[in-house]
Design a protein around this motif. Structure first.
Motif, PDB file in Angstrom:
ATOM      1  N   HIS A  30      20.180 -11.268  60.459  1.00 33.55           N
ATOM      2  CA  HIS A  30      21.371 -12.117  60.475  1.00 33.55           C
ATOM      3  C   HIS A  30      21.029 -13.424  61.169  1.00 33.55           C
ATOM      4  N   VAL A  31      21.563 -14.519  60.646  1.00 30.27           N
ATOM      5  CA  VAL A  31      21.239 -15.837  61.182  1.00 30.27           C
ATOM      6  C   VAL A  31      21.607 -15.969  62.653  1.00 30.27           C
ATOM      7  N   ASP A  32      22.653 -15.282  63.099  1.00 28.86           N
ATOM      8  CA  ASP A  32      23.029 -15.359  64.511  1.00 28.86           C
ATOM      9  C   ASP A  32      22.009 -14.663  65.409  1.00 28.86           C
ATOM     10  N   ASP A  33      21.339 -13.643  64.895  1.00 28.55           N
ATOM     11  CA  ASP A  33      20.292 -12.999  65.678  1.00 28.55           C
ATOM     12  C   ASP A  33      19.042 -13.871  65.756  1.00 28.55           C
ATOM     13  N   PHE A  63      19.934 -23.867  56.702  1.00 26.66           N
ATOM     14  CA  PHE A  63      20.901 -22.830  57.058  1.00 26.66           C
ATOM     15  C   PHE A  63      20.649 -22.283  58.471  1.00 26.66           C
ATOM     16  N   THR A  64      19.404 -21.902  58.745  1.00 28.87           N
ATOM     17  CA  THR A  64      19.085 -21.277  60.026  1.00 28.87           C
ATOM     18  C   THR A  64      19.090 -22.271  61.170  1.00 28.87           C
ATOM     19  N   ALA A  65      18.402 -23.390  60.997  1.00 34.07           N
ATOM     20  CA  ALA A  65      18.302 -24.374  62.081  1.00 34.07           C
ATOM     21  C   ALA A  65      19.672 -24.950  62.427  1.00 34.07           C
ATOM     22  N   ARG A  66      20.501 -25.147  61.420  1.00 34.07           N
ATOM     23  CA  ARG A  66      21.835 -25.682  61.703  1.00 34.07           C
ATOM     24  C   ARG A  66      22.673 -24.681  62.481  1.00 34.07           C
ATOM     25  N   ARG A  67      22.534 -23.401  62.157  1.00 32.71           N
ATOM     26  CA  ARG A  67      23.282 -22.386  62.901  1.00 32.71           C
ATOM     27  C   ARG A  67      22.863 -22.384  64.367  1.00 32.71           C
ATOM     28  N   PHE A  68      21.553 -22.498  64.619  1.00 32.37           N
ATOM     29  CA  PHE A  68      21.076 -22.549  65.997  1.00 32.37           C
ATOM     30  C   PHE A  68      21.610 -23.788  66.705  1.00 32.37           C
ATOM     31  N   ALA A  69      21.502 -24.952  66.068  1.00 31.26           N
ATOM     32  CA  ALA A  69      21.965 -26.191  66.704  1.00 31.26           C
ATOM     33  C   ALA A  69      23.468 -26.150  66.960  1.00 31.26           C
ATOM     34  N   ASP A  70      24.224 -25.569  66.035  1.00 30.63           N
ATOM     35  CA  ASP A  70      25.676 -25.462  66.226  1.00 30.63           C
ATOM     36  C   ASP A  70      26.018 -24.542  67.391  1.00 30.63           C
TER      37      ASP A  70
END
Length: 287
Positions: free
Chosen positions: A187-190, A10-17
């Motif tokens: 939050h994952v975006d943070d 969840f987290t790593a994919r959000r960063f890569a995206d």
């Protein structure tokens, strides 16, 4: 710059995206070949399978062609699988930045006290002890090789599709009451913004708490989520009688308030969602 991710969750994919424009190539692993194929089709990332039952033969060459490495795959009782398999390859590569995603669980129980990165890690659970050992192993790799290894200790992660509003809508929420209990969240975006800031300003050996500004009782967050979404509030349940898995129950055995001063002052991070209120307000219509 090329990015490699061990454990595209969840987290790593959000960063890569969110940062895909920064990288010429994104390569990443999941544990199952079928899942790797599906995510590759969804994202355009070059996906590999790596785990207890899989080790794609292309990974060594991928790492040799990598500039930034994000490690999100958790260790097991046997240690960190990435280091066991690829420490030598990573040491010999041109990789300059390594981010290791860990957990504030390594601090153990602090009796509700405020803590920061200077607080000694005193993990209580076997899971957190293994995690601390993995942190130390990655930092040792950085010290040996001169690579900038940074550890990011994350608090409870939430974001689109994974938050208290979703749990309420799906009937999976419990309003558990335990006197004095608080948790931090992030939050994952943070998290993604913090990783980006670290890439821009690496510090070898750094350890950062990645968390929000306001630890809060879990029932307070659930009540706020229900009010925002116009959903019925689940009945209050005493912690002692709550139907919880052993892992979930173990989280309630640790109580601490975590400061995030270092990411703000050293990395210049300004949280988009400094408390659960801003985070949930942004999510109420998103899911």
């Amino acid at each position: 710059m090329n990015l490699f991710v061990f454990g595209l969750g969840f987290t790593a994919r959000r960063f890569a995206d969110t940062e895909r424009a920064r990288f010429a190539q994104v390569r990443a692993t999941v544990t199952e070949p079928d899942k790797a194929e599906r995510i590759a089709a969804e994202t355009g990332f070059a996906m590999r399978a790596f785990g207890p039952d899989a080790d794609d033969s292309r990974i060594a060459a991928d790492l040799a062609d990598t500039d930034a490495l994000l490690v999100s795959a958790p260790p097991t009782e046997d240690g960190d699988g990435v280091l066991k398999t690829y420490a030598g390859v990573i040491a010999a590569s041109r990789i300059g930045w390594i981010g290791y995603l860990s957990t504030i669980g390594v601090y153990g129980d602090q009796g509700g006290a405020w803590i920061d990165e200077t607080t000694p890690a005193t993990p209580r659970s076997a899971r957190s002890r293994v995690r601390l050992e993995a942190e130390e192993a990655w930092l040792a790799l950085g010290a040996r090789t001169g690579k900038a290894v940074q550890v990011f200790r994350l608090s409870g992660i939430y974001g689109p599709g994974r938050n208290p509003i979703v749990k309420l809508r799906e009937g999976r929420s419990q309003r558990i009451i335990k006197a004095g209990q608080v948790f931090n969240r992030i939050h994952v975006d943070d998290i993604a913004a913090t990783l980006k800031a670290s890439l821009d300003r690496p510090r070898p050996g750094a350890v950062y708490n990645v968390t929000d500004d306001e630890p809060a009782p879990p029932q307070t967050v659930t009540e706020h989520a229900a009010a925002l979404a116009g959903l019925p509030l689940p009945p209050a349940v005493d912690f002692e009688t709550a139907d919880l898995s052993p892992m979930a129950r173990s989280f309630y055995g640790e109580n601490k308030r975590v400061r995030n001063r270092l990411i703000r002052e050293e990395l210049g991070v300004r949280l988009a969602y400094p408390t659960y209120r801003e985070g949930l307000a942004a999510l109420v219509g998103a899911d």
